[in-house]
Design a protein around this motif. Structure first.
Motif, short mmCIF file in Angstrom:
data_model
loop_
_atom_site.label_atom_id
_atom_site.label_comp_id
_atom_site.label_asym_id
_atom_site.label_seq_id
_atom_site.Cartn_x
_atom_site.Cartn_y
_atom_site.Cartn_z
N THR A 16 9.16 2.38 -2.00
CA THR A 16 8.19 3.38 -2.42
C THR A 16 7.05 2.67 -3.14
O THR A 16 7.29 1.93 -4.09
CB THR A 16 8.82 4.42 -3.35
OG1 THR A 16 9.91 5.05 -2.68
CG2 THR A 16 7.79 5.48 -3.74
N VAL A 17 5.84 2.91 -2.65
CA VAL A 17 4.66 2.29 -3.24
C VAL A 17 3.80 3.40 -3.85
O VAL A 17 3.33 4.29 -3.13
CB VAL A 17 3.86 1.50 -2.20
CG1 VAL A 17 2.68 0.77 -2.87
CG2 VAL A 17 4.75 0.51 -1.47
N SER A 18 3.61 3.35 -5.13
CA SER A 18 2.83 4.38 -5.81
C SER A 18 1.37 3.96 -5.91
O SER A 18 1.05 2.78 -6.02
CB SER A 18 3.39 4.62 -7.21
OG SER A 18 3.28 3.45 -7.99
N SER A 19 0.51 4.96 -5.87
CA SER A 19 -0.94 4.67 -5.91
C SER A 19 -1.45 4.62 -7.34
O SER A 19 -0.77 4.97 -8.28
CB SER A 19 -1.70 5.71 -5.11
OG SER A 19 -1.42 6.99 -5.62
N LYS B 152 0.84 -1.18 0.00
CA LYS B 152 0.00 0.00 0.00
C LYS B 152 0.89 1.24 0.00
O LYS B 152 2.02 1.20 0.47
CB LYS B 152 -0.88 0.01 1.25
CG LYS B 152 -1.74 -1.23 1.43
CD LYS B 152 -2.50 -1.16 2.75
CE LYS B 152 -3.35 -2.40 2.96
NZ LYS B 152 -4.08 -2.35 4.25
N PRO B 153 0.36 2.36 -0.47
CA PRO B 153 1.17 3.60 -0.44
C PRO B 153 1.67 3.94 0.97
O PRO B 153 2.77 4.47 1.12
CB PRO B 153 0.20 4.65 -0.96
CG PRO B 153 -0.70 3.89 -1.89
CD PRO B 153 -0.89 2.54 -1.23
N GLU B 154 0.89 3.61 1.98
CA GLU B 154 1.31 3.90 3.36
C GLU B 154 2.45 3.02 3.83
O GLU B 154 3.00 3.23 4.91
CB GLU B 154 0.12 3.79 4.33
CG GLU B 154 -0.67 2.52 4.22
CD GLU B 154 -1.91 2.68 3.36
OE1 GLU B 154 -1.81 3.31 2.28
OE2 GLU B 154 -2.97 2.17 3.75
N ASP B 155 2.84 2.01 3.04
CA ASP B 155 4.03 1.22 3.36
C ASP B 155 5.31 1.92 2.92
O ASP B 155 6.42 1.46 3.24
CB ASP B 155 3.97 -0.15 2.67
CG ASP B 155 2.84 -1.03 3.18
OD1 ASP B 155 2.20 -1.68 2.34
OD2 ASP B 155 2.60 -1.03 4.40
N THR B 156 5.18 3.02 2.20
CA THR B 156 6.34 3.76 1.74
C THR B 156 7.17 4.26 2.91
O THR B 156 6.66 4.92 3.81
CB THR B 156 5.91 4.96 0.87
OG1 THR B 156 5.27 4.46 -0.31
CG2 THR B 156 7.10 5.82 0.49
N ALA B 157 8.44 3.90 2.92
CA ALA B 157 9.34 4.25 4.03
C ALA B 157 10.73 3.73 3.70
O ALA B 157 10.92 2.97 2.74
CB ALA B 157 8.85 3.64 5.34
N VAL B 158 11.68 4.12 4.53
CA VAL B 158 12.99 3.48 4.52
C VAL B 158 12.90 2.29 5.48
O VAL B 158 12.47 2.44 6.62
CB VAL B 158 14.10 4.44 4.95
CG1 VAL B 158 15.45 3.70 4.98
CG2 VAL B 158 14.17 5.63 4.02
N TYR B 159 13.30 1.13 5.00
CA TYR B 159 13.24 -0.08 5.79
C TYR B 159 14.65 -0.42 6.29
O TYR B 159 15.60 -0.50 5.52
CB TYR B 159 12.68 -1.23 4.96
CG TYR B 159 11.18 -1.13 4.82
CD1 TYR B 159 10.60 -0.12 4.06
CD2 TYR B 159 10.34 -2.02 5.48
CE1 TYR B 159 9.22 0.00 3.95
CE2 TYR B 159 8.96 -1.92 5.37
CZ TYR B 159 8.42 -0.90 4.61
OH TYR B 159 7.05 -0.79 4.52
N PHE B 160 14.74 -0.63 7.60
CA PHE B 160 16.01 -0.90 8.26
C PHE B 160 16.01 -2.32 8.81
O PHE B 160 15.07 -2.73 9.49
CB PHE B 160 16.26 0.07 9.41
CG PHE B 160 16.43 1.50 8.98
CD1 PHE B 160 15.33 2.35 8.91
CD2 PHE B 160 17.69 2.00 8.68
CE1 PHE B 160 15.48 3.68 8.53
CE2 PHE B 160 17.85 3.32 8.29
CZ PHE B 160 16.74 4.15 8.21
#
Length: 123
Positions: free
Chosen positions: A120-123, A86-94
Motif C-alpha cells: 500500500t502506497v499512500s499519497s 507511487k499510489p498506483e503501485d498499491t496492490a497485492v503482489y504475488f
C-alpha cells in the motif's frame, strides 16, 4: 512438494521503497522463471517483472526504471526492489515460479503462486 513463501509487503509513503522476497522450498530440481505479478481491487492480475534462469528479465512498462528484480539461485529466492513507489503501485503482489521437482525418482513440473503480500502506497 514445492512451496512459495513471500515477505516484505507493507505500507509506505509515495516516493518510498520496499523490498519483496519470495523463497521456494521443497524437492526442487530446477526453476525456470521466477517473478512478480500484482492485482489491484477490480483489476486482473498483471505482470510486474520476471527473471528467467538464463538471466533475462522482463518488466512492465509502468515499473521500468523504478523496480529491479533479482534472483539468488542458490537459495531459490527472488527479490523485487521497489523504489520511487507511487499510489498506483498499491496492490497485492504475488510471487510466481515454474520449474521441476523430484518425487519418487521422477521429475515433475510445477507452476506455483505465492499467497500474496499487500503493498500500500499512500499519497
Amino acid at each position: 512438494q514445492v512451496q512459495l513463501v513471500e515477505s516484505g509487503g507493507g505500507l509506505v509513503q509515495a516516493g518510498g521503497s520496499l523490498r519483496l522476497s519470495c523463497a521456494a522450498s521443497g524437492n526442487i530440481f530446477s526453476i525456470n522463471t521466477m517473478g512478480w505479478y500484482h492485482q489491484a481491487p477490480g483489476h486482473q492480475r498483471e505482470l510486474v517483472a520476471t527473471a528467467s534462469s538464463d538471466g533475462s528479465t522482463v518488466y512492465a512498462d509502468s515499473v521500468k526504471g523504478r523496480f529491479t528484480i533479482s534472483r539468488d539461485n542458490a537459495r531459490n529466492t527472488v527479490y523485487l526492489q521497489m523504489n520511487t513507489l507511487k499510489p498506483e503501485d498499491t496492490a497485492v503482489y504475488f510471487c510466481y515460479a515454474d520449474g521441476t521437482y523430484s518425487r519418487n525418482l521422477y521429475r515433475h513440473a510445477f507452476k506455483l503462486w505465492g499467497q500474496g503480500t499487500q503493498v500500500t502506497v499512500s499519497s
